[in-house]
Design a protein around this motif. Sequence first.
Motif, PDB file in Angstrom:
ATOM      1  N   TYR A 197      52.921  39.015  39.752  1.00 23.69           N
ATOM      2  CA  TYR A 197      53.317  39.476  40.951  1.00 23.69           C
ATOM      3  C   TYR A 197      52.558  38.639  41.947  1.00 23.69           C
ATOM      4  CZ  TYR A 197      54.947  43.905  38.749  1.00 23.69           C
ATOM      5  OH  TYR A 197      55.349  44.706  37.814  1.00 23.69           O
ATOM      6  N   MET A 198      51.429  38.301  41.891  1.00 25.15           N
ATOM      7  CA  MET A 198      50.743  37.096  42.937  1.00 25.15           C
ATOM      8  C   MET A 198      51.565  36.194  43.181  1.00 25.15           C
ATOM      9  SD  MET A 198      46.819  37.217  41.831  1.00 25.15           S
ATOM     10  CE  MET A 198      46.415  36.067  43.065  1.00 25.15           C
ATOM     11  N   VAL A 199      51.961  35.260  42.121  1.00 22.17           N
ATOM     12  CA  VAL A 199      52.934  34.241  42.369  1.00 22.17           C
ATOM     13  C   VAL A 199      54.290  34.445  42.996  1.00 22.17           C
ATOM     14  CG1 VAL A 199      54.006  32.234  41.125  1.00 22.17           C
ATOM     15  CG2 VAL A 199      51.800  32.946  40.402  1.00 22.17           C
ATOM     16  N   ARG A 200      54.762  35.589  42.567  1.00 16.72           N
ATOM     17  CA  ARG A 200      56.203  35.860  43.075  1.00 16.72           C
ATOM     18  C   ARG A 200      55.782  36.183  44.539  1.00 16.72           C
ATOM     19  NH1 ARG A 200      58.383  40.604  39.082  1.00 16.72           N
ATOM     20  NH2 ARG A 200      57.861  39.580  37.039  1.00 16.72           N
ATOM     21  N   ALA A 201      54.832  36.729  44.955  1.00 18.42           N
ATOM     22  CA  ALA A 201      54.574  36.965  46.169  1.00 18.42           C
ATOM     23  C   ALA A 201      53.968  35.855  47.190  1.00 18.42           C
ATOM     24  CB  ALA A 201      53.663  38.222  46.541  1.00 18.42           C
ATOM     25  N   GLY A 202      54.082  34.765  46.636  1.00 13.02           N
ATOM     26  CA  GLY A 202      53.530  33.516  47.213  1.00 13.02           C
ATOM     27  C   GLY A 202      51.950  33.305  47.041  1.00 13.02           C
ATOM     28  N   TYR A 203      51.129  33.950  46.362  1.00 12.22           N
ATOM     29  CA  TYR A 203      49.762  33.947  46.342  1.00 12.22           C
ATOM     30  C   TYR A 203      49.267  32.737  45.165  1.00 12.22           C
ATOM     31  CZ  TYR A 203      49.409  37.664  49.752  1.00 12.22           C
ATOM     32  OH  TYR A 203      49.572  38.442  50.847  1.00 12.22           O
ATOM     33  N   ASN A 204      48.284  32.299  45.415  1.00 15.99           N
ATOM     34  CA  ASN A 204      47.621  31.210  44.276  1.00 15.99           C
ATOM     35  C   ASN A 204      47.155  32.153  43.137  1.00 15.99           C
ATOM     36  OD1 ASN A 204      46.098  29.242  42.906  1.00 15.99           O
ATOM     37  ND2 ASN A 204      46.305  28.118  44.639  1.00 15.99           N
ATOM     38  N   PRO A 205      47.604  31.927  41.914  1.00 15.50           N
ATOM     39  CA  PRO A 205      46.983  32.893  40.882  1.00 15.50           C
ATOM     40  C   PRO A 205      45.687  32.450  40.418  1.00 15.50           C
ATOM     41  CG  PRO A 205      48.509  31.005  40.057  1.00 15.50           C
ATOM     42  CD  PRO A 205      48.495  31.027  41.599  1.00 15.50           C
ATOM     43  N   ASN A 206      45.213  31.278  40.932  1.00 11.85           N
ATOM     44  CA  ASN A 206      43.805  30.795  40.742  1.00 11.85           C
ATOM     45  C   ASN A 206      42.772  31.882  41.227  1.00 11.85           C
ATOM     46  OD1 ASN A 206      43.846  28.536  38.926  1.00 11.85           O
ATOM     47  ND2 ASN A 206      44.978  27.777  40.576  1.00 11.85           N
ATOM     48  N   ALA A 207      43.257  32.653  42.405  1.00 15.66           N
ATOM     49  CA  ALA A 207      42.284  33.629  43.012  1.00 15.66           C
ATOM     50  C   ALA A 207      41.922  34.768  42.104  1.00 15.66           C
ATOM     51  CB  ALA A 207      43.146  33.954  44.198  1.00 15.66           C
ATOM     52  N   ALA A 208      42.831  34.868  41.008  1.00 16.30           N
ATOM     53  CA  ALA A 208      42.421  36.036  40.178  1.00 16.30           C
ATOM     54  C   ALA A 208      41.436  35.340  39.156  1.00 16.30           C
ATOM     55  CB  ALA A 208      43.751  36.432  39.240  1.00 16.30           C
ATOM     56  N   VAL A 209      41.389  34.269  38.834  1.00 23.05           N
ATOM     57  CA  VAL A 209      40.510  33.612  38.150  1.00 23.05           C
ATOM     58  C   VAL A 209      38.836  33.651  38.788  1.00 23.05           C
ATOM     59  CG1 VAL A 209      39.475  31.720  36.872  1.00 23.05           C
ATOM     60  CG2 VAL A 209      42.045  32.245  36.899  1.00 23.05           C
ATOM     61  N   ASP A 210      39.036  33.370  40.092  1.00 21.82           N
ATOM     62  CA  ASP A 210      37.678  33.343  40.836  1.00 21.82           C
ATOM     63  C   ASP A 210      37.335  34.747  40.782  1.00 21.82           C
ATOM     64  OD1 ASP A 210      38.405  30.775  41.453  1.00 21.82           O
ATOM     65  OD2 ASP A 210      39.289  31.000  43.310  1.00 21.82           O
ATOM     66  N   LEU A 211      38.303  35.750  41.140  1.00 21.19           N
ATOM     67  CA  LEU A 211      37.828  37.046  41.245  1.00 21.19           C
ATOM     68  C   LEU A 211      36.965  37.447  40.090  1.00 21.19           C
ATOM     69  CD1 LEU A 211      38.021  39.526  43.001  1.00 21.19           C
ATOM     70  CD2 LEU A 211      40.176  40.260  41.845  1.00 21.19           C
ATOM     71  N   GLN A 212      37.489  37.380  38.840  1.00 21.75           N
ATOM     72  CA  GLN A 212      37.072  37.822  37.378  1.00 21.75           C
ATOM     73  C   GLN A 212      35.757  37.131  37.177  1.00 21.75           C
ATOM     74  OE1 GLN A 212      37.695  40.173  35.335  1.00 21.75           O
ATOM     75  NE2 GLN A 212      39.321  40.893  36.625  1.00 21.75           N
ATOM     76  N   GLN A 213      35.729  35.718  37.707  1.00 23.58           N
ATOM     77  CA  GLN A 213      34.170  35.221  37.492  1.00 23.58           C
ATOM     78  C   GLN A 213      33.232  35.820  38.173  1.00 23.58           C
ATOM     79  OE1 GLN A 213      35.636  31.255  38.357  1.00 23.58           O
ATOM     80  NE2 GLN A 213      35.624  30.599  36.151  1.00 23.58           N
ATOM     81  N   THR A 214      33.583  36.154  39.441  1.00 20.43           N
ATOM     82  CA  THR A 214      32.493  36.765  40.547  1.00 20.43           C
ATOM     83  C   THR A 214      32.292  38.098  39.839  1.00 20.43           C
ATOM     84  OG1 THR A 214      33.546  35.677  42.433  1.00 20.43           O
ATOM     85  CG2 THR A 214      32.269  37.877  42.758  1.00 20.43           C
TER      86      THR A 214
END
Length: 513
Positions: A197-214
Amino acid sequence: MKFLLRNLLAAGLSTLLIACGTNPVTGESELQLISTNQEIQMGEQAYAPGRQMQGGDYVVDPALGRYVQQVNDRLARVSDRDLPYEIHILNSSVPNAWALPGGKMAINRGLLTELKSEAELAAVLGHEVVHAAARHGARAQERGLLLQSGVLATAVVGGGTRFGDMMAGGAMVGAQLLNTRYGRDAELQADHYGMEYMVRAGYNPNAAVDLQQTFVRLSEGRKSSWLEGLFASHPPSEERVERNKANARRLGGADLDFGRERYQQAIAGLKRDLPAYQAHDQAVAAANEEKFDEANTLADRAIHLQPAEPKFHGLKGDLAFHAGNYRQASSHYNKAIALYPDYFAFHLRQGYTQMQLDNIDAATRALERSNEILPTANAQKALGDLALKQGNEARAVEYYSSAARSDSATGREALAALARLELEDQPAKYLKTRHGEGRDGKLAIAVYNLSPLPVNNIVVAAAFFDAQGNQTSEVRRFEVKQTVEPEKYAVINTGWDIAQGLRSEVESASLTE
């Protein structure tokens, strides 16, 4: 909610005929006992109470609320299911987010201050949108049909309970929906499709990686507010990090937007107010340790830094109430109500304050407003006390009966008040009989005390009836010689042979106290 449950159970075989469906997100076949309309109804019924019981809405910065809704709308538009998605920011420092069946969602103020970009926000919201779109909450309900209704028991300052957000707990309409703990598969699924959904909406999916790492880093540090918030319902793990990395590589989109500047601009006011909320939370901690001078100083600092925050004035009211300064407490609660008139706790506290000031009409108005916003055992018990004080026993019974449905200390107090009004006139309502074989091999009658009060002078009437309901013996009365304590029972040895058709009922009794 009871009506919805009755419909589900009454549907019987007709429900089973339409129970097979396709999951709108995964495309997999699954059993579906709850329809989309029922999902939406469940979420709508639980949404406003859920927000109230978790601190109320964040009202200081309405523009931030609109911004979060806009981000949520971007994700909702690309989701696999058309639902009435809606999100509110809750006024809690505990970092958390949740979604109800049907698309009603919430994110706490405390989580927003931890995120670094709009894309990270989209990762959180996309995850929650998937929970709703993929029917995770509905499926949890289908597995147990754990739908309840009732009233809440709340913590009331001055009643020996903790200071703070007046968090509500206990049985309520849809309370289980807010406390749903999704399994590993549902969490991984929400991560996976949320990134799509992030990619479809135009958001960089790597932010989800950053979020889980945090999240993993914070969980290892055992940051307490995280452990009681997001990590309780969405436990982080290295597995989720690695899966998100693989999913990001699959999806591509490395050139898509992070929206860091937009996000920082949107939360600028919230970050500016962070010292005020920290002072408030420190004041609450000090008050709970009975360091009241320190608590008052910190609460004053919070108000100085952000005078438009209603919960700061509410805390000052709590501190004044605890000190017995009821007129001062009333003034603080009035300020809180003026800033946020739709939060139940301020009206509830004001009601208790007016009771201390013996302002019966003002207390009744405040408690009725609190109960209108969110039904609680505290408000209903207090309203029963006020009705009884005014000589209106029938009204008092109504309020006590509602409050007594809460499995809480306040609910038990209401049940005791109700028993004092009713037990001697309606003993069979509180004292139940059961039949069986006694130690002597003869018929015995056990009398159970379901009231919260000790009872004596119990008289049981018993007689035999045939299959057609015709009485076949004279009524015999047995007296219980002892006091029966709450949740205990006494046994009457009748001396009769075991036989069918015995009916018995408590005919009279007295309260011991």
